[in-house]
Design a protein around this motif. Structure first.
Motif, PDB file in Angstrom:
ATOM      1  N   ILE A 149      34.177  36.406  29.508  1.00 43.58           N
ATOM      2  CA  ILE A 149      32.987  36.794  28.761  1.00 43.58           C
ATOM      3  C   ILE A 149      32.282  35.518  28.324  1.00 43.58           C
ATOM      4  O   ILE A 149      32.894  34.643  27.700  1.00 43.58           O
ATOM      5  CB  ILE A 149      33.346  37.666  27.542  1.00 43.58           C
ATOM      6  CG1 ILE A 149      34.041  38.954  28.000  1.00 43.58           C
ATOM      7  CG2 ILE A 149      32.075  38.014  26.740  1.00 43.58           C
ATOM      8  CD1 ILE A 149      34.557  39.808  26.854  1.00 43.58           C
ATOM      9  N   VAL A 150      31.007  35.422  28.659  1.00 43.43           N
ATOM     10  CA  VAL A 150      30.233  34.217  28.386  1.00 43.43           C
ATOM     11  C   VAL A 150      28.910  34.619  27.740  1.00 43.43           C
ATOM     12  O   VAL A 150      28.330  35.654  28.082  1.00 43.43           O
ATOM     13  CB  VAL A 150      29.984  33.436  29.696  1.00 43.43           C
ATOM     14  CG1 VAL A 150      29.072  32.246  29.477  1.00 43.43           C
ATOM     15  CG2 VAL A 150      31.302  32.969  30.294  1.00 43.43           C
ATOM     16  N   GLN A 151      28.454  33.790  26.820  1.00 40.11           N
ATOM     17  CA  GLN A 151      27.148  34.012  26.228  1.00 40.11           C
ATOM     18  C   GLN A 151      26.060  33.601  27.212  1.00 40.11           C
ATOM     19  O   GLN A 151      26.241  32.669  28.015  1.00 40.11           O
ATOM     20  CB  GLN A 151      27.001  33.184  24.945  1.00 40.11           C
ATOM     21  CG  GLN A 151      27.893  33.623  23.810  1.00 40.11           C
ATOM     22  CD  GLN A 151      27.335  34.818  23.057  1.00 40.11           C
ATOM     23  OE1 GLN A 151      26.208  35.245  23.299  1.00 40.11           O
ATOM     24  NE2 GLN A 151      28.119  35.375  22.147  1.00 40.11           N
ATOM     25  N   LYS A 152      24.946  34.285  27.125  1.00 38.92           N
ATOM     26  CA  LYS A 152      23.785  33.919  27.942  1.00 38.92           C
ATOM     27  C   LYS A 152      23.451  32.443  27.734  1.00 38.92           C
ATOM     28  O   LYS A 152      23.407  31.956  26.594  1.00 38.92           O
ATOM     29  CB  LYS A 152      22.587  34.784  27.558  1.00 38.92           C
ATOM     30  CG  LYS A 152      21.311  34.442  28.308  1.00 38.92           C
ATOM     31  CD  LYS A 152      20.147  35.309  27.847  1.00 38.92           C
ATOM     32  CE  LYS A 152      18.855  34.887  28.536  1.00 38.92           C
ATOM     33  NZ  LYS A 152      17.698  35.703  28.076  1.00 38.92           N
ATOM     34  N   GLY A 153      23.240  31.749  28.838  1.00 36.08           N
ATOM     35  CA  GLY A 153      22.930  30.334  28.772  1.00 36.08           C
ATOM     36  C   GLY A 153      24.151  29.437  28.864  1.00 36.08           C
ATOM     37  O   GLY A 153      24.020  28.220  29.049  1.00 36.08           O
ATOM     38  N   GLY A 154      25.316  30.017  28.756  1.00 40.99           N
ATOM     39  CA  GLY A 154      26.548  29.236  28.817  1.00 40.99           C
ATOM     40  C   GLY A 154      27.000  28.969  30.254  1.00 40.99           C
ATOM     41  O   GLY A 154      26.346  29.372  31.220  1.00 40.99           O
ATOM     42  N   ILE A 155      28.114  28.274  30.362  1.00 44.52           N
ATOM     43  CA  ILE A 155      28.672  27.945  31.682  1.00 44.52           C
ATOM     44  C   ILE A 155      29.881  28.841  31.951  1.00 44.52           C
ATOM     45  O   ILE A 155      30.793  28.927  31.117  1.00 44.52           O
ATOM     46  CB  ILE A 155      29.098  26.473  31.752  1.00 44.52           C
ATOM     47  CG1 ILE A 155      27.898  25.553  31.448  1.00 44.52           C
ATOM     48  CG2 ILE A 155      29.678  26.155  33.127  1.00 44.52           C
ATOM     49  CD1 ILE A 155      28.273  24.090  31.347  1.00 44.52           C
ATOM     50  N   SER A 156      29.883  29.494  33.099  1.00 47.74           N
ATOM     51  CA  SER A 156      31.029  30.304  33.520  1.00 47.74           C
ATOM     52  C   SER A 156      31.830  29.493  34.530  1.00 47.74           C
ATOM     53  O   SER A 156      31.254  28.933  35.466  1.00 47.74           O
ATOM     54  CB  SER A 156      30.557  31.613  34.174  1.00 47.74           C
ATOM     55  OG  SER A 156      29.725  32.345  33.284  1.00 47.74           O
ATOM     56  N   ILE A 157      33.141  29.444  34.333  1.00 46.27           N
ATOM     57  CA  ILE A 157      34.003  28.684  35.238  1.00 46.27           C
ATOM     58  C   ILE A 157      35.149  29.575  35.699  1.00 46.27           C
ATOM     59  O   ILE A 157      35.875  30.144  34.880  1.00 46.27           O
ATOM     60  CB  ILE A 157      34.564  27.418  34.562  1.00 46.27           C
ATOM     61  CG1 ILE A 157      33.419  26.519  34.085  1.00 46.27           C
ATOM     62  CG2 ILE A 157      35.472  26.663  35.541  1.00 46.27           C
ATOM     63  CD1 ILE A 157      33.878  25.316  33.284  1.00 46.27           C
ATOM     64  N   ILE A 158      35.292  29.676  37.006  1.00 46.64           N
ATOM     65  CA  ILE A 158      36.367  30.469  37.608  1.00 46.64           C
ATOM     66  C   ILE A 158      37.148  29.543  38.530  1.00 46.64           C
ATOM     67  O   ILE A 158      36.554  28.785  39.298  1.00 46.64           O
ATOM     68  CB  ILE A 158      35.805  31.656  38.403  1.00 46.64           C
ATOM     69  CG1 ILE A 158      34.895  32.517  37.500  1.00 46.64           C
ATOM     70  CG2 ILE A 158      36.934  32.506  38.975  1.00 46.64           C
ATOM     71  CD1 ILE A 158      34.122  33.592  38.252  1.00 46.64           C
ATOM     72  N   ASN A 159      38.452  29.625  38.441  1.00 49.05           N
ATOM     73  CA  ASN A 159      39.308  28.704  39.174  1.00 49.05           C
ATOM     74  C   ASN A 159      40.156  29.405  40.230  1.00 49.05           C
ATOM     75  O   ASN A 159      40.589  30.540  40.034  1.00 49.05           O
ATOM     76  CB  ASN A 159      40.244  27.982  38.197  1.00 49.05           C
ATOM     77  CG  ASN A 159      39.483  27.212  37.145  1.00 49.05           C
ATOM     78  OD1 ASN A 159      38.712  26.314  37.452  1.00 49.05           O
ATOM     79  ND2 ASN A 159      39.675  27.577  35.887  1.00 49.05           N
ATOM     80  N   CYS A 160      40.392  28.685  41.319  1.00 50.19           N
ATOM     81  CA  CYS A 160      41.272  29.189  42.366  1.00 50.19           C
ATOM     82  C   CYS A 160      42.170  28.079  42.876  1.00 50.19           C
ATOM     83  O   CYS A 160      41.781  26.906  42.856  1.00 50.19           O
ATOM     84  CB  CYS A 160      40.463  29.783  43.515  1.00 50.19           C
ATOM     85  SG  CYS A 160      39.781  31.411  43.118  1.00 50.19           S
ATOM     86  N   ALA A 161      43.357  28.466  43.311  1.00 56.30           N
ATOM     87  CA  ALA A 161      44.311  27.510  43.851  1.00 56.30           C
ATOM     88  C   ALA A 161      44.956  28.096  45.097  1.00 56.30           C
ATOM     89  O   ALA A 161      45.066  29.320  45.224  1.00 56.30           O
ATOM     90  CB  ALA A 161      45.373  27.180  42.804  1.00 56.30           C
ATOM     91  N   TYR A 162      45.350  27.223  46.000  1.00 64.40           N
ATOM     92  CA  TYR A 162      45.960  27.673  47.248  1.00 64.40           C
ATOM     93  C   TYR A 162      47.076  26.720  47.642  1.00 64.40           C
ATOM     94  O   TYR A 162      47.169  25.604  47.114  1.00 64.40           O
ATOM     95  CB  TYR A 162      44.908  27.761  48.360  1.00 64.40           C
ATOM     96  CG  TYR A 162      44.313  26.418  48.736  1.00 64.40           C
ATOM     97  CD1 TYR A 162      43.270  25.866  47.984  1.00 64.40           C
ATOM     98  CD2 TYR A 162      44.790  25.694  49.823  1.00 64.40           C
ATOM     99  CE1 TYR A 162      42.728  24.642  48.317  1.00 64.40           C
ATOM    100  CE2 TYR A 162      44.255  24.463  50.165  1.00 64.40           C
ATOM    101  CZ  TYR A 162      43.218  23.946  49.405  1.00 64.40           C
ATOM    102  OH  TYR A 162      42.685  22.719  49.719  1.00 64.40           O
ATOM    103  N   GLU A 163      47.908  27.156  48.578  1.00 65.95           N
ATOM    104  CA  GLU A 163      49.002  26.324  49.065  1.00 65.95           C
ATOM    105  C   GLU A 163      48.861  25.959  50.537  1.00 65.95           C
ATOM    106  O   GLU A 163      49.298  24.904  50.970  1.00 65.95           O
ATOM    107  CB  GLU A 163      50.338  27.041  48.841  1.00 65.95           C
ATOM    108  CG  GLU A 163      50.782  27.113  47.384  1.00 65.95           C
ATOM    109  CD  GLU A 163      51.063  25.733  46.800  1.00 65.95           C
ATOM    110  OE1 GLU A 163      50.802  25.521  45.602  1.00 65.95           O
ATOM    111  OE2 GLU A 163      51.525  24.856  47.564  1.00 65.95           O
ATOM    112  N   ASN A 164      48.256  26.856  51.286  1.00 62.63           N
ATOM    113  CA  ASN A 164      48.224  26.702  52.745  1.00 62.63           C
ATOM    114  C   ASN A 164      47.226  25.629  53.160  1.00 62.63           C
ATOM    115  O   ASN A 164      46.015  25.760  52.984  1.00 62.63           O
ATOM    116  CB  ASN A 164      47.834  28.054  53.365  1.00 62.63           C
ATOM    117  CG  ASN A 164      48.001  28.061  54.872  1.00 62.63           C
ATOM    118  OD1 ASN A 164      48.128  27.019  55.507  1.00 62.63           O
ATOM    119  ND2 ASN A 164      47.994  29.248  55.444  1.00 62.63           N
ATOM    120  N   THR A 165      47.717  24.552  53.745  1.00 62.77           N
ATOM    121  CA  THR A 165      46.835  23.457  54.148  1.00 62.77           C
ATOM    122  C   THR A 165      46.049  23.791  55.416  1.00 62.77           C
ATOM    123  O   THR A 165      45.212  23.009  55.861  1.00 62.77           O
ATOM    124  CB  THR A 165      47.645  22.169  54.386  1.00 62.77           C
ATOM    125  OG1 THR A 165      48.680  22.436  55.345  1.00 62.77           O
ATOM    126  CG2 THR A 165      48.282  21.696  53.088  1.00 62.77           C
TER     127      THR A 165
END
Lengths: 114, 112
Positions: free
Chosen positions: B12-28
């Motif tokens: 949940i982010v306020q209008k005008g703010g920055i949203s950050i979503i993270n992902c990680a993986y193992e398979n090269t």
């Protein structure tokens, strides 16, 4: 990008019946895939629809339950057979083209099994 | 086994703010990392994507940051708007077979 049309967009079915979902693309595409998205969940690949040959199924999915046809480069069908409430999901057709890494999705077919 | 791990599950982010979503993986063997945006009742739509030889890609308010050594990538939405409220999926594609693996999704709500 390809325009992908799916039919039906939604349906309510009775347990034990089967439903066939159609996917039509506005241009010839190399690859067509069928995904399942259960409520609030991620996308799970069911199978790759191969033109003129049997589909390639992912682990946990079998042809008897999810028969797939792909008679040409623009059309595919997915049948959900002998449905149970656990099959209630959104089924998504997706396509990719050779030379491009991109994957495009249809609007999905929302299936509810009672 | 989840090939691509995504967090947070909801944001949940306020209008005008920055949203950050993270992902990680193992398979090269992954060679392409797209982000998809999905509105209720719609199919996922490709939002932005990056190749592993690039550390950052920006398109308008959307930026992907990619850390190859850490096997992590993230989506940043600058100046978040209520219209950005949707579910976001990260994904990774294998070099061979054109097979895509999707994260578990992040439900983003931008509050006016």
């Amino acid at each position: 990008s390809a325009v992908i049309s799916q039919k039906p967009s939604r349906d309510i079915c009775q347990r034990g019946t089967s439903l066939t979902i159609q996917c039509q693309v506005d241009s010839q595409v190399t690859m067509m895939f069928w995904y399942r998205q259960q409520p609030g969940q991620s996308l799970t690949l069911i199978a790759t629809a191969n033109q003129g040959s049997e589909a390639t199924y992912e682990s946990g999915f079998v042809i008897d339950k999810f028969p797939i046809s792909r008679p040409n480069l623009t059309f595919s069908t997915l049948t959900v057979s002998n449905m149970s409430p656990e099959d209630s999901s959104i089924y998504l057709c997706s396509v990719g083209t050779s030379g491009s890494r991109e994957l495009f999705f249809g609007e999905g077919s929302r299936l509810t099994v009672l | 086994q989840q090939q691509v791990k995504q967090s947070p599950q909801s944001l949940i982010v306020q209008k005008g703010g920055i949203s950050i979503i993270n992902c990680a993986y193992e398979n090269t063997a992954f060679d392409y990392f797209p982000w998809y945006q999905q509105f209720p009742g719609k199919g996922p739509a490709l939002l932005i994507a990056i190749r592993p030889d690039v550390s950052e890609k920006k398109e308008g308010r959307f930026t992907i940051s990619f850390n190859k050594s850490a096997k992590q990538f993230s989506l940043h939405i600058m100046d978040s708007q209520p219209g950005d409220s949707a579910t976001y999926f990260c994904a990774a594609r294998t070099t061979r077979g054109n097979q895509f693996y999707f994260g578990t999704g992040t439900s983003l709500t931008v509050i006016p």
